[in-house]
Scaffold this active site. Structure first.
Site, PDB file in Angstrom:
ATOM      1  CB  CYS A   1      -4.768  -0.966  -7.860  1.00  0.00           C
ATOM      2  SG  CYS A   1      -5.542   0.619  -8.229  1.00  0.00           S
TER       3      CYS A   1
ATOM      4  CB  CYS B   1     -28.363   8.534 -14.180  1.00  0.00           C
ATOM      5  SG  CYS B   1     -29.694   9.090 -13.096  1.00  0.00           S
TER       6      CYS B   1
ATOM      7  CB  CYS C   1      -0.480 -16.432 -14.259  1.00  0.00           C
ATOM      8  SG  CYS C   1      -1.942 -16.800 -13.269  1.00  0.00           S
TER       9      CYS C   1
ATOM     10  CG  ASN D   1      -1.819  -1.119   1.415  1.00  0.00           C
ATOM     11  OD1 ASN D   1      -2.123  -1.515   2.534  1.00  0.00           O
ATOM     12  ND2 ASN D   1      -2.281  -1.699   0.318  1.00  0.00           N
TER      13      ASN D   1
END
Length: 399
Positions: free
Chosen positions: A179, A165, A352, A61
């Site tokens: 992220c 909307c 991966c 972080n």
């Protein structure tokens, strides 16, 4: 003296400063957006800040979440943020909420604040915060950032549209990148958090926000901002329209088909027979069993770390079925075939970072088996290289 430099602004003055003192703001998410936002709101003299985050401070972080430090690793982010802001301005009341916003608590919390800032990074929370703000008649200042781009708008403000909307239907979960998967430059998310703070301060001090029906887009790579005019409030909107059907909060995870978290997603596309654990793969390596290890991450991730025996073909190249990459894979399979008994199929293990893209790659390779690729068996390595780092080799780099 503390606020003297902003008191000199004709658009703010003493009256505006008193408005800031009497304003309360709920910050939903004390991460990359919430940290600079809360920092500047406290510095400007906002009276009360609600700081909501369910997560704890982690090392990954710190490149963007500037209220947290190495010393606060492991602490709840809401608590870490409140401590830092109290050191900056002891007159701002900081109220930490170490919890996950939900349909059960959102209305009760949001109704206690004048303005809400959405600093979350997942779709279910965006719908939840939007609906709660509409039902509570609160303006919502919303921003997002990913990679080298950012966006900002203000919903449910001065007769403008709400989030629904513009986005009445949530996007398919597999199309959403966060992220943790896509990456972000810290300063980009910082720019967007600062712009959020600016709009909150303008609304709080009685000035008009610039983005009630505008979407601000920031391209950090080219250093450009541009605005797009948004469509007006929709009469048929299910939450803010003329005859709303959403009159209470819903199950937003079910509505969106995804989890209300910005953590790395975990897919389950394959059966147990199509996957091996990192411990099982380690046994294959230790036994010297001939096999091919295919790393399907982008090159930028392979440059960070990789297993030395692997070959790299990014998932995007497999999806495009580019000739060069398929030809390269065929060559490697043929080389391995020469080392093995001719009647045996070549085992291909796919890896991966977290075991998501590798599952998609297994499906692609299985579809190619018998056409483009022959005589192979394909399996995924469950939870990928980060599981290898956690369970097999603690010295293997994590990212």
């Amino acid at each position: 003296m503390r606020y003297s430099r902003q008191l000199l602004l004709p658009g703010l003055g003493v009256k505006g400063q008193m408005s800031l003192l009497n304003t309360s703001v709920l910050v939903v998410g004390c991460g990359g957006l919430g940290c600079p936002l809360a920092l500047y709101l406290a510095a400007a003299g906002i009276g009360r800040l609600g700081l909501l985050d369910y997560d704890g401070v982690e090392l990954s972080n710190l490149h963007r979440q500037v209220l947290h430090t190495e010393r606060t690793q492991g602490l709840p982010k809401a608590q870490s943020a409140a401590r830092a802001l109290s050191r900056l301005n002891s007159t701002t009341q900081c109220v930490p909420y170490h919890l996950q916003l939900s349909s059960e608590n959102a209305l009760q919390l949001i109704q206690q604040y004048d303005i809400v800032a959405d600093c979350s990074d997942n779709v279910p929370t965006r719908y939840l915060v939007n609906d709660a703000c509409v039902l509570s008649s609160k303006p919502l200042v919303s921003a997002s950032a990913l990679r080298m781009e950012g966006q900002l708008t203000v919903y449910n403000y001065n007769g403008g549209p709400c989030y629904r909307c513009l986005y009445p239907v949530p996007p398919p979960p597999e199309t959403v990148t966060n992220c943790s998967d896509g990456g972000v430059l810290g300063v980009v998310v910082g720019v967007m958090g600062c712009l959020q703070a600016l709009e909150v301060l303008k609304i709080a001090s009685g000035q008009k926000s610039s983005f009630g029906q505008q979407l601000l887009m920031f391209d950090a790579q080219d250093g450009r901002f541009r605005c797009i005019k948004l469509r007006a409030k929709q009469a048929g909107c299910v939450v803010c329209g003329e005859t709303p059907t959403v009159t209470e909060l819903q199950d937003y995870e079910s509505f969106c088909g995804s989890s209300a978290t910005d953590k790395c997603r975990r897919l389950n596309l394959l059966s147990a027979e199509q996957r091996v654990s990192v411990q099982e793969y380690k046994s294959i390596v230790d036994c010297g069993t001939p096999h091919l290890l295919l790393d399907v991450r982008p090159k930028v991730e392979v440059d960070i770390c990789h297993l030395p025996v692997s070959i790299n073909i990014p998932l995007a190249s497999l999806e495009d079925q580019k000739g060069d990459h398929i030809h390269f894979l065929k060559e490697k399979i043929s080389e391995l075939k020469l080392q093995m008994s001719s009647e045996l199929e070549v085992p291909v293990y796919v890896v991966c970072k977290l075991g998501n893209d590798s599952q998609t790659a297994v499906q692609l390779l299985e579809m190619m088996s018998g056409t483009e690729l022959e005589n192979i068996t394909v399996k995924d390595i469950t939870r990928g290289l980060m599981a290898w780092a956690n369970k097999i080799d603690p010295s293997f780099p994590k990212y």
